[in-house]
Structures are given as structure tokens and as C-alpha cells.
Design a protein around this motif. Structure first.
Motif, PDB file in Angstrom:
ATOM      1  N   GLU A 130       0.655  -0.922   0.065  1.00 42.80           N
ATOM      2  CA  GLU A 130      -0.047   0.080   0.075  1.00 42.80           C
ATOM      3  C   GLU A 130       0.870   1.132   0.098  1.00 42.80           C
ATOM      4  O   GLU A 130       1.719   1.500   0.871  1.00 42.80           O
ATOM      5  CB  GLU A 130      -0.816   0.091   1.226  1.00 42.80           C
ATOM      6  N   PRO A 131       0.906   1.884  -1.080  1.00 41.23           N
ATOM      7  CA  PRO A 131       2.043   3.114  -1.153  1.00 41.23           C
ATOM      8  C   PRO A 131       1.755   4.127  -0.065  1.00 41.23           C
ATOM      9  O   PRO A 131       0.663   4.688   0.228  1.00 41.23           O
ATOM     10  CB  PRO A 131       1.671   3.601  -2.749  1.00 41.23           C
ATOM     11  N   ASN A 132       2.814   4.687   0.607  1.00 40.37           N
ATOM     12  CA  ASN A 132       2.561   5.667   1.432  1.00 40.37           C
ATOM     13  C   ASN A 132       3.318   6.919   0.927  1.00 40.37           C
ATOM     14  O   ASN A 132       4.449   7.114   0.724  1.00 40.37           O
ATOM     15  CB  ASN A 132       3.461   5.244   2.857  1.00 40.37           C
ATOM     16  N   GLU A 133       2.398   7.709   0.183  1.00 39.87           N
ATOM     17  CA  GLU A 133       3.003   8.960  -0.407  1.00 39.87           C
ATOM     18  C   GLU A 133       3.764   9.994   0.557  1.00 39.87           C
ATOM     19  O   GLU A 133       4.643  10.733   0.168  1.00 39.87           O
ATOM     20  CB  GLU A 133       1.743   9.879  -1.073  1.00 39.87           C
ATOM     21  N   HIS A 134       3.335   9.901   1.745  1.00 38.81           N
ATOM     22  CA  HIS A 134       3.834  10.906   2.722  1.00 38.81           C
ATOM     23  C   HIS A 134       5.391  10.420   3.057  1.00 38.81           C
ATOM     24  O   HIS A 134       6.370  11.359   3.161  1.00 38.81           O
ATOM     25  CB  HIS A 134       3.144  11.057   4.025  1.00 38.81           C
ATOM     26  N   ALA A 135       5.621   9.366   2.989  1.00 34.16           N
ATOM     27  CA  ALA A 135       6.825   8.808   3.222  1.00 34.16           C
ATOM     28  C   ALA A 135       7.689   8.911   2.012  1.00 34.16           C
ATOM     29  O   ALA A 135       8.919   9.486   2.172  1.00 34.16           O
ATOM     30  CB  ALA A 135       7.094   7.335   3.452  1.00 34.16           C
ATOM     31  N   ILE A 136       7.105   8.944   1.099  1.00 32.93           N
ATOM     32  CA  ILE A 136       7.847   9.206  -0.389  1.00 32.93           C
ATOM     33  C   ILE A 136       8.281  10.858  -0.336  1.00 32.93           C
ATOM     34  O   ILE A 136       9.523  11.259  -0.521  1.00 32.93           O
ATOM     35  CB  ILE A 136       7.049   9.101  -1.664  1.00 32.93           C
ATOM     36  N   TYR A 137       7.338  11.634   0.201  1.00 35.84           N
ATOM     37  CA  TYR A 137       7.711  12.943   0.292  1.00 35.84           C
ATOM     38  C   TYR A 137       8.865  13.249   1.011  1.00 35.84           C
ATOM     39  O   TYR A 137       9.647  14.236   0.971  1.00 35.84           O
ATOM     40  CB  TYR A 137       6.352  13.887   0.708  1.00 35.84           C
ATOM     41  N   LEU A 138       8.849  12.789   2.402  1.00 31.63           N
ATOM     42  CA  LEU A 138      10.005  13.059   3.389  1.00 31.63           C
ATOM     43  C   LEU A 138      11.221  12.526   2.823  1.00 31.63           C
ATOM     44  O   LEU A 138      12.278  13.432   3.114  1.00 31.63           O
ATOM     45  CB  LEU A 138       9.527  12.073   4.597  1.00 31.63           C
ATOM     46  N   ASP A 139      11.328  11.244   2.092  1.00 32.56           N
ATOM     47  CA  ASP A 139      12.618  10.858   1.635  1.00 32.56           C
ATOM     48  C   ASP A 139      13.022  11.799   0.470  1.00 32.56           C
ATOM     49  O   ASP A 139      14.431  12.165   0.402  1.00 32.56           O
ATOM     50  CB  ASP A 139      12.423   9.541   1.208  1.00 32.56           C
ATOM     51  N   VAL A 140      12.426  12.242  -0.485  1.00 31.91           N
ATOM     52  CA  VAL A 140      12.635  13.053  -1.457  1.00 31.91           C
ATOM     53  C   VAL A 140      13.210  14.330  -0.969  1.00 31.91           C
ATOM     54  O   VAL A 140      14.073  15.008  -1.296  1.00 31.91           O
ATOM     55  CB  VAL A 140      11.310  13.265  -2.575  1.00 31.91           C
TER      56      VAL A 140
END
Length: 209
Positions: free
Chosen positions: A27-37
């Protein structure tokens, strides 16, 4: 989820690999992607910006005019920020932009980014390949065979390969990295992600932890 393995000419080899559901179908976690980017981009900043303030300006310390009787505002130093050549008020100072991010969040971000690429059918798996010599022409032919010559592409190898890397270096829209260099930003920034079989093994073993 099974995906066909392609050869260097873009044709199916007749083999299929099973993509791990724990890496490519979460289940993709877009907030985690945002934090890492956000962390990745912050780490690209050198933070060496600096402007001189009035205490650092070279100049006379004498009082430049008498206190009263001039009809203008009183002034005590030529280094004052209100004068041309004076110091800067609240100028930029060297700063460390690095940010901390939990390992589990970074792992989740990479898995989420790979899952989104997989859902968008922007993820390809090719067998391990090599070039006899570094040639941009050969690398462009490889991209054309996969149908991604005009798209931003990220080629992920299992181990460093100098011939493949040098062949891609002149192409602005294509980047070659190893599985250990894979980051969320690079995945998101690419239109298509191409994984070699050895890279796939390394990514799955790394992200399943």
C-alpha cells in the motif's frame, strides 16, 4: 506478480520473474515518499552561502560626519548597512541542511515508489547485459528496443559496469546506477525504471529486511 524478462534487444526471453509483493505491491505511502525526497534534495545543498555583516567589512571606524548640524540623520560608521559598500543586515550564514530520517521510513518510501512504478507499468526487467566497448550508439539502441528512448529512464544494474555507465553518460535523459545507489528520488524522477535480474535480487533482499 510475474513479469517477463527481456533481453538486450527488447524481446522476451521466455522466462518470467516473480516480483515480491512485500516490495512491489504494498500500500503506497505518499507521505513517506515526500519525506525521503525532501531529505535527498536538502542534502544536495552545500549551505556555504555567506554575506559579510558590518563587523566583517574592511573600512574606517572614524565617525564620518559630526553628530548635529548637518540636517541629515546621524551616522557613526561607513560600514553601516545603510551605506553603499556597508555590511548586509541579516545576511545568509553557513548552514547545515541535512535532515534525519528513520531507516524504516526510507525503506517504506522506496518500496512505495517501486510499487507506484509497477502499477503504472513503468517497470521493466531485463537480463544482465554488457557492451564490448563504451558506445553511446549501443546504449541508445538498447533504449530504443525497450521503447523508452525519448523518456526519462533509470537503468539499475546489480554491480557497477564501466562500459554500460560510460555508454550512457552523454545521454541527458538516462541514468545508470547500481542497486546499492537506488533512492526514492531517482525512482520518482524517472519516467521508466529498468532493472536487471541481478539488481532485482539485490533490491528485494535489501528492502525485505
Amino acid at each position: 506478480m510475474k513479469v517477463a524478462v527481456l533481453d538486450i534487444k527488447g524481446k522476451e526471453t521466455g522466462r518470467k520473474v516473480d516480483l515480491s509483493k512485500d516490495v512491489f505491491a504494498i500500500e503506497p505511502n505518499e507521505h513517506a515518499i515526500y519525506l525521503d525526497v525532501k531529505q535527498y534534495l536538502a542534502h544536495q545543498r552545500q549551505g556555504t552561502h555567506k554575506a559579510k555583516e558590518r563587523a566583517e567589512i574592511a573600512g574606517s571606524t572614524r565617525k564620518i560626519k559630526k553628530q548635529k548640524g548637518t540636517g541629515t540623520a546621524r551616522a557613526g560608521s561607513i560600514k553601516s548597512p545603510i551605506f553603499r559598500g556597508g555590511g548586509r543586515i541579516f545576511g545568509p550564514r553557513p548552514k547545515d541542511y541535512t535532515q534525519k530520517l528513520n531507516k524504516n521510513v526510507k525503506r517504506l518510501a522506496r518500496k512505495s515508489a517501486l510499487t507506484l512504478k509497477s502499477k503504472d507499468k513503468a517497470l521493466l526487467v531485463v537480463e544482465d547485459f554488457n557492451f564490448e566497448a563504451p558506445k553511446t550508439k549501443d546504449f541508445k539502441a538498447f533504449l530504443a528496443s525497450l521503447g523508452i528512448e525519448n523518456k526519462k529512464s533509470l537503468i539499475v544494474l546489480g554491480d557497477s559496469n564501466n562500459n554500460v555507465y560510460l555508454s550512457s553518460r552523454n545521454l541527458e535523459r538516462s541514468e545508470v546506477i547500481t542497486s546499492s545507489e537506488l533512492s526514492t528520488y531517482k525512482i520518482v524522477n524517472a519516467g521508466n525504471v529498468v532493472l536487471t535480474e541481478s539488481a532485482l535480487e539485490g533490491i528485494e533482499s535489501n528492502l525485505k529486511k
